[in-house]
Write a protein that holds these residues in place. Sequence first.
Motif, short mmCIF file in Angstrom:
data_model
loop_
_atom_site.label_atom_id
_atom_site.label_comp_id
_atom_site.label_asym_id
_atom_site.label_seq_id
_atom_site.Cartn_x
_atom_site.Cartn_y
_atom_site.Cartn_z
N ARG A 1 23.11 7.86 24.65
CA ARG A 1 22.07 6.74 25.20
C ARG A 1 22.99 5.67 25.57
N LEU A 2 23.93 5.35 24.77
CA LEU A 2 24.59 3.91 25.20
C LEU A 2 25.43 4.34 26.71
N ARG A 3 26.05 5.50 26.66
CA ARG A 3 26.85 5.53 27.88
C ARG A 3 25.55 5.72 29.26
N GLN A 4 24.50 6.17 29.12
CA GLN A 4 23.53 6.19 30.09
C GLN A 4 23.06 4.83 30.54
N VAL A 5 22.77 3.93 29.27
CA VAL A 5 22.22 2.68 29.64
C VAL A 5 23.54 1.57 30.38
N VAL A 6 24.60 2.00 30.09
CA VAL A 6 25.66 1.39 30.28
C VAL A 6 25.89 1.34 31.78
N GLU A 7 25.85 2.82 32.19
CA GLU A 7 25.87 3.33 33.58
C GLU A 7 24.80 2.66 34.42
N ALA B 1 25.05 -0.17 37.56
CA ALA B 1 24.56 0.18 38.89
C ALA B 1 23.09 -0.59 39.41
N THR B 2 22.51 -1.16 38.60
CA THR B 2 21.18 -1.87 38.87
C THR B 2 21.17 -3.27 38.89
N VAL B 3 22.08 -3.81 37.80
CA VAL B 3 21.75 -5.23 37.54
C VAL B 3 23.00 -6.19 37.76
N PHE C 1 24.21 -9.09 37.59
CA PHE C 1 24.77 -9.79 36.34
C PHE C 1 25.59 -8.76 35.55
N TYR C 2 25.40 -7.61 35.14
CA TYR C 2 25.82 -6.62 34.40
C TYR C 2 27.43 -6.43 34.98
N ARG C 3 27.03 -6.15 36.56
CA ARG C 3 28.49 -5.90 37.15
C ARG C 3 29.41 -6.71 37.08
N ARG C 4 28.76 -8.19 37.32
CA ARG C 4 29.93 -9.13 37.35
C ARG C 4 30.29 -9.40 35.80
N SER C 5 29.61 -9.29 34.79
CA SER C 5 30.35 -9.65 33.53
C SER C 5 31.12 -8.57 33.05
N PHE C 6 30.89 -7.09 33.35
CA PHE C 6 31.62 -6.00 33.09
C PHE C 6 33.03 -6.28 33.97
N GLU C 7 33.00 -6.56 35.10
CA GLU C 7 34.11 -6.90 35.91
C GLU C 7 35.07 -8.14 35.37
N ALA C 8 34.17 -9.12 34.89
CA ALA C 8 34.93 -10.13 34.08
C ALA C 8 35.70 -9.71 32.87
N ALA C 9 34.97 -8.81 32.11
CA ALA C 9 35.60 -8.37 30.99
C ALA C 9 36.79 -7.27 31.27
N GLY C 10 36.88 -7.03 32.29
CA GLY C 10 37.70 -5.84 32.62
C GLY C 10 37.35 -4.50 32.10
N VAL C 11 36.20 -3.96 32.15
CA VAL C 11 35.60 -2.67 31.62
C VAL C 11 34.67 -2.06 32.51
N THR C 12 34.72 -0.80 32.62
CA THR C 12 34.05 -0.02 33.39
C THR C 12 33.35 1.21 32.66
N PRO C 13 31.92 1.42 33.12
CA PRO C 13 31.19 2.43 32.21
C PRO C 13 31.98 3.62 31.85
N ILE D 1 33.66 3.71 28.20
CA ILE D 1 33.04 3.86 27.01
C ILE D 1 32.80 5.36 26.54
N ARG D 2 33.63 5.68 25.67
CA ARG D 2 33.68 7.06 25.21
C ARG D 2 33.16 7.30 23.84
N SER D 3 33.43 6.15 23.13
CA SER D 3 32.74 6.27 21.59
C SER D 3 31.97 5.20 21.48
N LEU D 4 31.47 5.13 20.14
CA LEU D 4 30.59 3.85 19.60
C LEU D 4 31.32 2.72 19.46
N ASP D 5 32.59 2.77 19.11
CA ASP D 5 33.64 1.73 18.87
C ASP D 5 33.95 1.05 20.16
N ASP D 6 33.92 1.69 21.40
CA ASP D 6 33.98 1.39 22.59
C ASP D 6 33.03 0.06 23.10
#
Length: 436
Positions: A22-28, A32-34, A36-48, A51-56
Amino acid sequence: MLWNDEFETLPREAVESLQLKRLRQVVERVYATVPFYRRSFEAAGVTPAQIRSLDDLRRLPFTLKADMRDNYPYGLFAVPLEQIVRIHASSGTTGKPTVVGYTRRDIDNWSELMARSFAAAGVHRGDVIHNAYGYGLFTGGLGAHYGAERIGASVIPMSGGQTKKQLMIMQDFGSTVLTCTPSYCLFLAEAAREEGLDIREFKLRVGIHGAEPWSEQLRAEIEEKLNIKAIDVYGLSEILGPGVAIECIEAQCGLHIWEDHFLPEIIDPETGVSLPHGEQGELVITTLTKEGIPLIRYRTRDITRILPEPCACGRTHLRLERMSGRSDDMLIIRGVNVFPSQIESVLFRIEGVEPHYQLLVDREDNLDTLEVQVEVNEATFSDEIKQLQGLSGKIRKDIKELLGVTCNVKLVEPKTIARSEGKAKRVIDRRKERGG
Ligand SMILES: [Zn+2]
Protein backbone atom coordinates in the motif's frame (compact mmCIF):
# COMPACT_ATOMS: atom_id res chain seq x y z
CA MET A 1 -14.29 -7.97 21.11
CA LEU A 2 -12.94 -8.01 17.56
CA TRP A 3 -14.86 -6.28 14.79
CA ASN A 4 -12.74 -7.48 11.88
CA ASP A 5 -11.09 -10.74 12.97
CA GLU A 6 -9.05 -11.15 9.84
CA PHE A 7 -7.39 -7.75 9.74
CA GLU A 8 -7.11 -7.10 13.47
CA THR A 9 -5.18 -10.33 14.06
CA LEU A 10 -3.17 -10.43 10.83
CA PRO A 11 0.28 -11.98 11.55
CA ARG A 12 3.05 -9.34 11.73
CA GLU A 13 4.64 -10.51 8.50
CA ALA A 14 1.35 -10.13 6.64
CA VAL A 15 0.75 -6.68 8.20
CA GLU A 16 4.14 -5.52 6.98
CA SER A 17 3.82 -6.90 3.47
CA LEU A 18 0.38 -5.30 3.14
CA GLN A 19 1.85 -2.01 4.38
CA LEU A 20 4.66 -2.15 1.82
CA LYS A 21 2.26 -2.88 -1.03
CA ARG A 22 0.00 0.00 0.00
CA LEU A 23 2.90 2.36 0.68
CA ARG A 24 4.23 1.87 -2.85
CA GLN A 25 0.76 2.48 -4.27
CA VAL A 26 0.16 5.69 -2.32
CA VAL A 27 3.61 7.06 -3.11
CA GLU A 28 3.04 6.45 -6.83
CA ARG A 29 -0.39 8.03 -6.60
CA VAL A 30 0.60 11.27 -4.86
CA TYR A 31 3.64 11.64 -7.11
CA ALA A 32 1.38 11.43 -10.15
CA THR A 33 -1.51 13.56 -8.91
CA VAL A 34 -0.33 16.11 -6.31
CA PRO A 35 2.12 18.74 -7.61
CA PHE A 36 3.26 19.48 -4.04
CA TYR A 37 4.49 15.89 -3.62
CA ARG A 38 6.15 15.75 -7.02
CA ARG A 39 8.10 18.88 -6.09
CA SER A 40 8.99 17.76 -2.58
CA PHE A 41 10.11 14.28 -3.75
CA GLU A 42 12.24 15.89 -6.44
CA ALA A 43 13.76 18.27 -3.90
CA ALA A 44 14.61 15.27 -1.70
CA GLY A 45 16.03 13.41 -4.70
CA VAL A 46 13.73 10.43 -4.38
CA THR A 47 11.43 8.72 -6.89
CA PRO A 48 8.55 6.30 -6.19
CA ALA A 49 10.55 3.45 -7.78
CA GLN A 50 13.17 3.78 -5.03
CA ILE A 51 10.66 2.78 -2.34
CA ARG A 52 11.26 -0.97 -2.17
CA SER A 53 11.07 -1.69 1.55
CA LEU A 54 9.37 -0.17 4.59
CA ASP A 55 12.76 1.22 5.65
CA ASP A 56 12.87 3.22 2.42
CA LEU A 57 10.07 5.31 3.91
CA ARG A 58 12.84 7.31 5.61
CA ARG A 59 13.98 8.60 2.24
CA LEU A 60 10.70 10.45 1.77
CA PRO A 61 10.27 14.06 2.93
CA PHE A 62 7.94 14.98 5.79
CA THR A 63 4.59 16.71 5.32
CA LEU A 64 3.92 19.52 7.78
CA LYS A 65 0.76 21.26 8.89
CA ALA A 66 2.22 24.38 7.25
CA ASP A 67 2.22 22.51 3.91
CA MET A 68 -1.52 22.02 4.28
CA ARG A 69 -1.98 25.72 5.01
CA ASP A 70 0.22 26.71 2.07
CA ASN A 71 -1.91 24.58 -0.25
CA TYR A 72 -5.20 25.85 1.17
CA PRO A 73 -7.91 24.82 0.52
CA TYR A 74 -7.68 21.91 -1.97
CA GLY A 75 -4.05 21.87 -3.12
CA LEU A 76 -3.16 18.55 -1.46
CA PHE A 77 -6.24 16.69 -2.69
CA ALA A 78 -5.28 13.72 -4.85
CA VAL A 79 -8.63 13.36 -6.62
CA PRO A 80 -10.84 15.85 -8.48
CA LEU A 81 -13.41 17.62 -6.32
CA GLU A 82 -16.21 15.66 -8.04
CA GLN A 83 -15.02 12.59 -6.13
CA ILE A 84 -15.02 14.29 -2.74
CA VAL A 85 -18.23 13.62 -0.81
CA ARG A 86 -17.31 15.29 2.53
CA ILE A 87 -15.13 18.20 3.60
CA HIS A 88 -14.00 18.82 7.18
CA ALA A 89 -11.68 21.45 8.59
CA SER A 90 -9.85 22.01 11.83
CA SER A 91 -9.30 25.47 13.15
CA GLY A 92 -5.76 26.45 13.93
CA THR A 93 -4.68 29.07 16.41
CA THR A 94 -4.27 31.63 13.66
CA GLY A 95 -5.58 32.24 10.17
CA LYS A 96 -7.07 29.75 7.78
CA PRO A 97 -8.28 26.29 8.83
CA THR A 98 -6.72 23.01 7.71
CA VAL A 99 -8.99 21.39 5.13
CA VAL A 100 -9.47 17.67 4.49
CA GLY A 101 -11.64 15.90 1.90
CA TYR A 102 -13.04 12.37 1.85
CA THR A 103 -14.08 10.20 -1.07
CA ARG A 104 -16.93 7.74 -0.65
CA ARG A 105 -14.40 4.98 0.03
CA ASP A 106 -12.61 7.17 2.61
CA ILE A 107 -15.90 7.58 4.50
CA ASP A 108 -16.43 3.84 4.27
CA ASN A 109 -12.95 3.11 5.67
CA TRP A 110 -13.43 5.70 8.40
CA SER A 111 -16.69 4.06 9.48
CA GLU A 112 -14.94 0.67 9.49
CA LEU A 113 -12.05 1.93 11.63
CA MET A 114 -14.34 3.71 14.05
CA ALA A 115 -16.46 0.53 14.25
CA ARG A 116 -13.29 -1.44 15.09
CA SER A 117 -12.47 1.19 17.69
CA PHE A 118 -15.89 0.95 19.33
CA ALA A 119 -15.65 -2.84 19.37
CA ALA A 120 -12.18 -2.63 20.95
CA ALA A 121 -13.75 -0.51 23.70
CA GLY A 122 -16.31 -3.26 24.32
CA VAL A 123 -19.18 -1.44 22.58
CA HIS A 124 -21.67 -3.50 20.56
CA ARG A 125 -25.07 -3.63 18.93
CA GLY A 126 -27.69 -2.88 21.57
CA ASP A 127 -25.61 -0.13 23.15
CA VAL A 128 -26.99 3.42 23.27
CA ILE A 129 -24.16 5.75 22.29
CA HIS A 130 -24.45 9.29 23.60
CA ASN A 131 -22.24 11.20 21.20
CA ALA A 132 -21.28 14.54 22.73
CA TYR A 133 -18.42 15.29 20.34
CA GLY A 134 -19.17 18.38 18.29
CA TYR A 135 -20.92 17.87 14.94
CA GLY A 136 -19.80 20.16 12.17
CA LEU A 137 -16.46 20.95 10.57
CA PHE A 138 -14.74 19.19 13.50
CA THR A 139 -14.34 15.48 12.68
CA GLY A 140 -15.23 14.19 16.16
CA GLY A 141 -19.03 14.14 15.95
CA LEU A 142 -19.61 12.64 12.52
CA GLY A 143 -16.61 10.30 12.78
CA ALA A 144 -17.95 8.66 15.93
CA HIS A 145 -21.49 8.78 14.51
CA TYR A 146 -20.76 6.74 11.38
CA GLY A 147 -18.79 4.15 13.35
CA ALA A 148 -21.62 3.82 15.87
CA GLU A 149 -24.13 3.19 13.08
CA ARG A 150 -21.75 0.73 11.41
CA ILE A 151 -21.68 -1.52 14.47
CA GLY A 152 -25.45 -1.26 14.74
CA ALA A 153 -25.61 0.58 18.06
CA SER A 154 -28.26 3.26 18.68
CA VAL A 155 -26.52 6.61 18.37
CA ILE A 156 -27.80 9.83 19.93
CA PRO A 157 -26.31 12.75 17.95
CA MET A 158 -26.09 15.13 20.92
CA SER A 159 -23.09 17.22 19.87
CA GLY A 160 -21.60 19.54 22.53
CA GLY A 161 -23.27 22.10 24.78
CA GLN A 162 -26.64 22.20 26.57
CA THR A 163 -25.26 20.34 29.53
CA LYS A 164 -28.53 20.02 31.48
CA LYS A 165 -30.27 18.56 28.44
CA GLN A 166 -27.33 16.18 27.95
CA LEU A 167 -27.86 14.86 31.46
CA MET A 168 -31.62 14.51 31.05
CA ILE A 169 -31.27 12.60 27.79
CA MET A 170 -28.45 10.44 29.11
CA GLN A 171 -30.60 9.44 32.06
CA ASP A 172 -33.98 9.09 30.29
CA PHE A 173 -32.68 7.39 27.13
CA GLY A 174 -30.53 4.97 29.11
CA SER A 175 -27.25 5.87 27.38
CA THR A 176 -24.65 3.14 27.93
CA VAL A 177 -21.70 4.74 26.12
CA LEU A 178 -20.49 8.34 26.33
CA THR A 179 -18.21 9.85 23.70
CA CYS A 180 -16.71 13.30 24.43
CA THR A 181 -13.47 14.99 25.45
CA PRO A 182 -12.15 13.94 28.89
CA SER A 183 -12.55 17.49 30.21
CA TYR A 184 -16.19 17.66 29.13
CA CYS A 185 -16.80 14.28 30.73
CA LEU A 186 -15.68 15.67 34.09
CA PHE A 187 -17.76 18.77 33.53
CA LEU A 188 -20.84 16.59 32.99
CA ALA A 189 -20.12 14.76 36.25
CA GLU A 190 -19.83 18.05 38.08
CA ALA A 191 -23.03 19.42 36.53
CA ALA A 192 -24.88 16.23 37.47
CA ARG A 193 -23.87 16.66 41.09
CA GLU A 194 -25.14 20.24 41.05
CA GLU A 195 -28.46 19.07 39.62
CA GLY A 196 -28.71 16.56 42.44
CA LEU A 197 -28.35 13.62 40.03
CA ASP A 198 -26.28 10.56 40.85
CA ILE A 199 -24.49 9.99 37.54
CA ARG A 200 -22.90 6.83 38.95
CA GLU A 201 -26.39 5.31 38.91
CA PHE A 202 -26.96 6.07 35.21
CA LYS A 203 -26.68 3.16 32.78
CA LEU A 204 -23.33 4.42 31.43
CA ARG A 205 -20.77 1.63 31.12
CA VAL A 206 -18.01 2.96 28.88
CA GLY A 207 -16.62 6.39 28.05
CA ILE A 208 -14.55 6.94 24.91
CA HIS A 209 -12.46 10.04 25.31
CA GLY A 210 -9.95 11.84 23.14
CA ALA A 211 -9.16 15.02 21.17
CA GLU A 212 -6.91 16.30 23.98
CA PRO A 213 -4.04 14.76 25.96
CA TRP A 214 -5.04 13.44 29.38
CA SER A 215 -3.32 11.66 32.21
CA GLU A 216 -3.75 8.27 33.86
CA GLN A 217 -4.86 10.15 37.00
CA LEU A 218 -7.62 11.94 35.10
CA ARG A 219 -8.75 8.54 33.83
CA ALA A 220 -8.99 7.25 37.39
CA GLU A 221 -10.98 10.34 38.37
CA ILE A 222 -13.43 9.89 35.47
CA GLU A 223 -13.86 6.18 36.13
CA GLU A 224 -14.57 6.87 39.78
CA LYS A 225 -16.93 9.81 39.29
CA LEU A 226 -19.03 8.24 36.53
CA ASN A 227 -18.63 4.57 37.45
CA ILE A 228 -17.50 3.67 33.90
CA LYS A 229 -14.49 2.29 32.05
CA ALA A 230 -12.78 5.24 30.36
CA ILE A 231 -11.04 4.41 27.08
CA ASP A 232 -8.48 6.59 25.32
CA VAL A 233 -9.08 7.14 21.59
CA TYR A 234 -6.71 8.94 19.23
CA GLY A 235 -7.19 10.68 15.95
CA LEU A 236 -6.56 13.90 14.12
CA SER A 237 -8.45 15.40 11.23
CA GLU A 238 -5.41 15.60 8.95
CA ILE A 239 -5.01 11.81 9.13
CA LEU A 240 -8.67 10.75 9.41
CA GLY A 241 -10.47 12.08 12.49
CA PRO A 242 -11.22 9.85 15.48
CA GLY A 243 -10.48 6.15 15.00
CA VAL A 244 -6.79 6.20 14.08
CA ALA A 245 -5.89 4.35 17.29
CA ILE A 246 -7.67 3.18 20.45
CA GLU A 247 -7.03 1.29 23.65
CA CYS A 248 -8.55 -2.16 23.91
CA ILE A 249 -10.75 -2.66 26.97
CA GLU A 250 -8.94 -5.94 27.72
CA ALA A 251 -5.59 -4.28 28.45
CA GLN A 252 -6.26 -0.49 28.65
CA CYS A 253 -2.57 -0.14 28.01
CA GLY A 254 -1.51 1.71 24.90
CA LEU A 255 -3.58 2.46 21.80
CA HIS A 256 -3.64 0.01 18.89
CA ILE A 257 -3.01 1.95 15.69
CA TRP A 258 -4.83 0.37 12.72
CA GLU A 259 -1.74 -0.55 10.76
CA ASP A 260 -3.44 -1.79 7.61
CA HIS A 261 -4.41 1.86 7.04
CA PHE A 262 -1.65 3.82 8.79
CA LEU A 263 2.10 3.48 8.94
CA PRO A 264 3.44 4.98 12.19
CA GLU A 265 6.99 6.12 12.96
CA ILE A 266 8.59 7.93 15.86
CA ILE A 267 11.16 10.62 15.15
CA ASP A 268 13.32 12.94 17.16
CA PRO A 269 11.35 16.21 16.86
CA GLU A 270 14.56 18.26 16.79
CA THR A 271 16.58 16.32 14.20
CA GLY A 272 13.86 14.42 12.28
CA VAL A 273 15.82 11.17 12.70
CA SER A 274 13.74 7.98 13.03
CA LEU A 275 13.86 6.41 16.49
CA PRO A 276 13.60 2.69 17.32
CA HIS A 277 10.47 1.17 18.90
CA GLY A 278 10.24 1.99 22.59
CA GLU A 279 11.85 5.43 22.37
CA GLN A 280 9.83 8.56 22.99
CA GLY A 281 9.49 11.15 20.26
CA GLU A 282 7.11 12.71 17.75
CA LEU A 283 4.56 10.52 16.01
CA VAL A 284 4.70 10.60 12.21
CA ILE A 285 1.97 8.89 10.19
CA THR A 286 1.73 7.92 6.54
CA THR A 287 -1.81 7.17 5.36
CA LEU A 288 -1.91 3.95 3.32
CA THR A 289 -5.44 3.88 1.95
CA LYS A 290 -6.75 7.44 1.89
CA GLU A 291 -7.87 8.67 -1.52
CA GLY A 292 -9.05 12.25 -0.93
CA ILE A 293 -5.98 13.60 0.82
CA PRO A 294 -3.27 10.97 1.32
CA LEU A 295 -0.43 12.25 3.51
CA ILE A 296 3.16 11.06 3.40
CA ARG A 297 5.11 11.16 6.68
CA TYR A 298 2.79 13.68 8.30
CA ARG A 299 4.31 15.19 11.44
CA THR A 300 1.52 15.02 14.03
CA ARG A 301 3.43 16.96 16.75
CA ASP A 302 2.07 14.41 19.24
CA ILE A 303 4.63 12.94 21.61
CA THR A 304 4.47 9.21 22.32
CA ARG A 305 6.36 5.95 21.87
CA ILE A 306 5.61 2.70 20.02
CA LEU A 307 5.04 -0.28 22.30
CA PRO A 308 6.00 -3.33 20.22
CA GLU A 309 5.13 -6.06 22.76
CA PRO A 310 2.19 -8.32 21.83
CA CYS A 311 -1.09 -7.39 23.54
CA ALA A 312 -3.23 -9.69 25.67
CA CYS A 313 -6.29 -8.96 23.51
CA GLY A 314 -4.87 -10.81 20.50
CA ARG A 315 -4.75 -7.81 18.17
CA THR A 316 -1.46 -7.73 16.27
CA HIS A 317 -1.41 -4.00 15.53
CA LEU A 318 1.27 -2.00 17.34
CA ARG A 319 0.31 0.12 20.32
CA LEU A 320 1.11 3.76 20.96
CA GLU A 321 1.70 4.85 24.51
CA ARG A 322 -0.88 7.39 25.79
CA MET A 323 0.07 10.76 24.23
CA SER A 324 2.06 12.77 26.73
CA GLY A 325 1.27 15.99 24.90
CA ARG A 326 1.82 17.85 21.67
CA SER A 327 5.25 19.20 20.91
CA ASP A 328 3.41 22.48 20.21
CA ASP A 329 2.01 22.45 23.76
CA MET A 330 5.34 21.65 25.32
CA LEU A 331 6.31 24.49 27.61
CA ILE A 332 9.90 25.47 27.96
CA ILE A 333 10.26 27.05 31.36
CA ARG A 334 13.78 28.32 31.96
CA GLY A 335 15.09 25.66 29.63
CA VAL A 336 13.14 22.78 31.16
CA ASN A 337 10.68 20.96 28.90
CA VAL A 338 7.35 20.25 30.52
CA PHE A 339 3.95 19.13 29.27
CA PRO A 340 0.69 20.28 30.88
CA SER A 341 -0.28 16.60 31.27
CA GLN A 342 2.80 16.02 33.46
CA ILE A 343 1.73 18.81 35.80
CA GLU A 344 -1.75 17.31 35.75
CA SER A 345 -0.42 13.95 36.95
CA VAL A 346 1.36 15.61 39.85
CA LEU A 347 -1.71 17.62 40.87
CA PHE A 348 -4.09 14.69 40.83
CA ARG A 349 -2.01 12.69 43.28
CA ILE A 350 -2.59 15.34 45.92
CA GLU A 351 -5.49 15.09 48.35
CA GLY A 352 -7.97 17.99 48.36
CA VAL A 353 -7.17 19.18 44.82
CA GLU A 354 -9.87 19.21 42.12
CA PRO A 355 -9.17 18.15 38.51
CA HIS A 356 -9.41 21.71 37.22
CA TYR A 357 -6.28 23.69 36.63
CA GLN A 358 -4.69 26.28 34.40
CA LEU A 359 -1.08 27.20 33.75
CA LEU A 360 -0.03 30.81 33.37
CA VAL A 361 3.31 31.33 31.73
CA ASP A 362 4.93 34.72 31.60
CA ARG A 363 8.31 36.38 31.57
CA GLU A 364 9.62 38.77 34.18
CA ASP A 365 13.05 40.37 33.95
CA ASN A 366 13.87 37.99 31.10
CA LEU A 367 13.07 34.97 33.23
CA ASP A 368 10.20 32.59 32.52
CA THR A 369 7.62 32.27 35.25
CA LEU A 370 5.03 29.57 35.72
CA GLU A 371 1.97 29.94 37.87
CA VAL A 372 -0.13 26.86 38.50
CA GLN A 373 -3.71 27.77 39.35
CA VAL A 374 -5.61 24.88 40.77
CA GLU A 375 -9.02 24.48 42.32
CA VAL A 376 -9.34 22.94 45.74
CA ASN A 377 -12.49 21.26 47.02
CA GLU A 378 -14.99 23.00 49.32
CA ALA A 379 -13.72 21.32 52.45
CA THR A 380 -10.12 22.25 51.79
CA PHE A 381 -10.97 25.79 50.81
CA SER A 382 -12.63 26.42 54.17
CA ASP A 383 -9.49 25.24 55.97
CA GLU A 384 -7.27 27.64 57.80
CA ILE A 385 -4.78 29.77 55.90
CA LYS A 386 -1.94 27.78 57.39
CA GLN A 387 -3.25 24.53 55.96
CA LEU A 388 -3.78 26.11 52.54
CA GLN A 389 -0.21 27.39 52.58
CA GLY A 390 0.93 23.89 53.45
CA LEU A 391 -0.98 22.50 50.49
CA SER A 392 0.37 24.98 47.96
CA GLY A 393 3.87 24.38 49.34
CA LYS A 394 3.45 20.65 48.81
CA ILE A 395 2.31 21.13 45.20
CA ARG A 396 5.25 23.43 44.50
CA LYS A 397 7.67 20.95 46.03
CA ASP A 398 6.25 17.94 44.15
CA ILE A 399 6.37 19.74 40.79
CA LYS A 400 9.94 20.79 41.45
CA GLU A 401 11.00 17.30 42.51
CA LEU A 402 9.25 15.37 39.75
CA LEU A 403 9.52 17.75 36.81
CA GLY A 404 12.42 20.00 37.75
CA VAL A 405 10.41 23.18 37.30
CA THR A 406 10.02 25.98 39.81
CA CYS A 407 6.53 27.45 39.93
CA ASN A 408 4.16 29.51 42.00
CA VAL A 409 0.98 27.83 43.11
CA LYS A 410 -2.29 29.65 43.48
CA LEU A 411 -5.13 27.76 45.09
CA VAL A 412 -8.49 28.99 43.88
CA GLU A 413 -12.08 28.47 44.99
CA PRO A 414 -14.13 25.65 43.52
CA LYS A 415 -15.54 26.50 40.04
CA THR A 416 -13.26 29.49 39.46
CA ILE A 417 -11.52 28.05 36.41
CA ALA A 418 -13.54 28.25 33.19
CA ARG A 419 -15.07 24.94 32.08
CA SER A 420 -14.86 23.79 28.51
CA GLU A 421 -17.46 21.98 26.44
CA GLY A 422 -14.82 20.96 23.92
CA LYS A 423 -11.10 20.93 24.37
CA ALA A 424 -9.89 22.41 27.65
CA LYS A 425 -7.65 25.46 27.55
CA ARG A 426 -4.92 24.52 30.01
CA VAL A 427 -2.23 27.03 29.18
CA ILE A 428 -2.16 30.79 28.91
CA ASP A 429 1.23 31.79 27.60
CA ARG A 430 1.61 35.54 27.97
CA ARG A 431 5.12 35.35 26.50
CA LYS A 432 3.48 34.75 23.11
CA GLU A 433 1.01 37.60 23.58
CA ARG A 434 3.96 39.86 24.21
CA GLY A 435 5.60 38.63 21.07
CA GLY A 436 8.47 36.86 22.68
ZN1 LIG B 1 -4.98 -4.92 22.98
